[in-house]
Design a protein around this motif. Sequence first.
Motif, PDB file in Angstrom:
ATOM      1  N   UNK A  62       0.844  -1.181   0.000  1.00 38.67           N
ATOM      2  CA  UNK A  62       0.000   0.000   0.000  1.00 38.67           C
ATOM      3  C   UNK A  62       0.888   1.243   0.000  1.00 38.67           C
ATOM      4  N   UNK A  63       0.282   2.415   0.120  1.00 39.07           N
ATOM      5  CA  UNK A  63       0.994   3.665  -0.160  1.00 39.07           C
ATOM      6  C   UNK A  63       0.592   4.752   0.819  1.00 39.07           C
ATOM      7  N   UNK A  64       1.507   5.699   1.024  1.00 41.61           N
ATOM      8  CA  UNK A  64       1.139   6.902   1.773  1.00 41.61           C
ATOM      9  C   UNK A  64       1.081   8.111   0.837  1.00 41.61           C
ATOM     10  N   UNK A  65       1.366   7.908  -0.427  1.00 41.50           N
ATOM     11  CA  UNK A  65       1.193   8.952  -1.448  1.00 41.50           C
ATOM     12  C   UNK A  65       0.896   8.275  -2.777  1.00 41.50           C
ATOM     13  N   UNK A  66       0.478   9.079  -3.764  1.00 44.78           N
ATOM     14  CA  UNK A  66       0.053   8.507  -5.043  1.00 44.78           C
ATOM     15  C   UNK A  66       1.151   8.523  -6.109  1.00 44.78           C
ATOM     16  N   UNK A 244      -8.287   3.245   2.731  1.00 48.55           N
ATOM     17  CA  UNK A 244      -8.987   4.486   3.064  1.00 48.55           C
ATOM     18  C   UNK A 244      -9.053   5.379   1.835  1.00 48.55           C
ATOM     19  N   UNK A 245     -10.235   5.910   1.583  1.00 50.56           N
ATOM     20  CA  UNK A 245     -10.455   6.890   0.521  1.00 50.56           C
ATOM     21  C   UNK A 245     -10.912   8.187   1.165  1.00 50.56           C
ATOM     22  N   UNK A 246     -10.230   9.287   0.847  1.00 51.38           N
ATOM     23  CA  UNK A 246     -10.645  10.608   1.309  1.00 51.38           C
ATOM     24  C   UNK A 246     -11.286  11.345   0.141  1.00 51.38           C
ATOM     25  N   UNK A 247     -12.481  11.863   0.361  1.00 52.71           N
ATOM     26  CA  UNK A 247     -13.194  12.617  -0.662  1.00 52.71           C
ATOM     27  C   UNK A 247     -13.384  14.038  -0.145  1.00 52.71           C
ATOM     28  N   UNK A 248     -12.706  14.989  -0.769  1.00 56.06           N
ATOM     29  CA  UNK A 248     -12.866  16.397  -0.418  1.00 56.06           C
ATOM     30  C   UNK A 248     -14.022  16.963  -1.230  1.00 56.06           C
ATOM     31  N   UNK A 249     -14.898  17.705  -0.546  1.00 51.98           N
ATOM     32  CA  UNK A 249     -16.149  18.155  -1.143  1.00 51.98           C
ATOM     33  C   UNK A 249     -16.338  19.654  -0.963  1.00 51.98           C
ATOM     34  N   UNK A 250     -17.038  20.262  -1.930  1.00 56.15           N
ATOM     35  CA  UNK A 250     -17.559  21.612  -1.766  1.00 56.15           C
ATOM     36  C   UNK A 250     -19.018  21.505  -1.332  1.00 56.15           C
ATOM     37  N   UNK A 266     -11.619  16.813  -4.662  1.00 61.57           N
ATOM     38  CA  UNK A 266     -10.409  16.008  -4.831  1.00 61.57           C
ATOM     39  C   UNK A 266     -10.589  14.636  -4.182  1.00 61.57           C
ATOM     40  N   UNK A 267      -9.726  13.689  -4.588  1.00 60.68           N
ATOM     41  CA  UNK A 267      -9.690  12.350  -4.004  1.00 60.68           C
ATOM     42  C   UNK A 267      -8.274  12.034  -3.535  1.00 60.68           C
ATOM     43  N   UNK A 268      -8.178  11.238  -2.475  1.00 61.66           N
ATOM     44  CA  UNK A 268      -6.898  10.664  -2.047  1.00 61.66           C
ATOM     45  C   UNK A 268      -7.164   9.236  -1.595  1.00 61.66           C
ATOM     46  N   UNK A 269      -6.393   8.298  -2.099  1.00 59.73           N
ATOM     47  CA  UNK A 269      -6.596   6.880  -1.759  1.00 59.73           C
ATOM     48  C   UNK A 269      -5.553   6.428  -0.745  1.00 59.73           C
ATOM     49  N   UNK A 270      -5.710   6.951   0.453  1.00 61.99           N
ATOM     50  CA  UNK A 270      -4.772   6.714   1.556  1.00 61.99           C
ATOM     51  C   UNK A 270      -5.314   7.475   2.751  1.00 61.99           C
TER      52      UNK A 270
END
Length: 381
Positions: A62-66, A244-250, A266-270
């Motif tokens: 797995x990863x801590x960055x993309x 873990x998926x982070x979804x940033x929203x307006x 934005x999305x981040x998969x970590x």
Amino acid sequence: MVGGGQLARMMASPAAALGVHLRVLVESPTSSAAQVVVDAPVGAASDEAAIARLVEGADALTFEHEHVPNALLDRLEGAGVAVRPDAAALVHAQDKIVMRSRLAALGLPVPRWTALGSASDLADFLGTVGGVAVVKTARGGYDGKGVRVVRSPDEVADWLAAAADGSGAPLLAEEKVPFTRELAVLVARRPSGEARAWPVVESVQRDGVCAEVVAPAPGLHAATEAEAIDVATRIATGLGVTGVLAVELFEVEGADGGPPRVLVNELAMRPHNSGHWTIDGSVTSQFEQHLRAVLDLPLGDTSARSAWTVMANVLGSALPDPTAALGDVAVLDAGAKVHLYGKEVRAGRKLGHVNVSGEDLADVRRRAVAAAALLRGESSA
């Protein structure tokens, strides 16, 4: 895990608690994770030989960055490595054009946008969105980098030229969304399909960088909360995310006086900065949950432990070493939970964060901000 920053560092404690052997590919022997992880070989995220050695005997990668080449991940998967999230999912967090295209195809709410091939493309788009747009590099941008608000193609002429000759990343333009605030949802999903979301949070940005997170988002309409969690879960399922998926929203005004709606930013998969509050404020932290998910273990309870938790980032410091202020923080507030990342001090750099939980939001927020100020070498007043 690939990446030796603070996210890998904060994975070490839950890994130890679960009896999971964590091996981290770090950028240098002094990186944030290398200071606390015993098994921390040094290597670049693009070094195929280093990653091949990293995954020897491992159950999952797995990863801590993309920032791992997608083709490299494809080859690892072909060799039987359990890459989580896999290359097909991770590309949506690596390339904003791919992400926007896929989310639109899934019928998910996104800002108006277009891929840019020329200055005339941008001029045409500006004409459709009221004369102002946000231009982003499709790859590599974070914390406000790779983002410009523009009113003319001339303001990104250098980016357009670099994209045209291949020396720079492809570009996209998005409408400048008239949002009321920024929200974030974290959801974890494991290969079996089980998914769990944490409470929706409000993210407070300063100069394009997250400064505070309030959990849960105060005053959030129940319908908006349900939509935000539904959107994040649909993204996790639709993209086949593991971990873990982070979804940033307006958050934007609803139609005809209805409840506010959300648009995906934005999305981040970590694990993600918007989820650091979970270390102290949730039954299961995002770091423990990420480990559970990538190892296909049953997911933990994501309930909040207190009515409110506020996370305040420590962005830069006037102190040569923020640990010099630990005593002052302890005297100020015995309930403040400090998390420092072992990083060299630089202006604006994320050096750590403070979590404070309690029953009164104004008090909790004041305490978190005051503790973070001491770690920055400022007065807590």
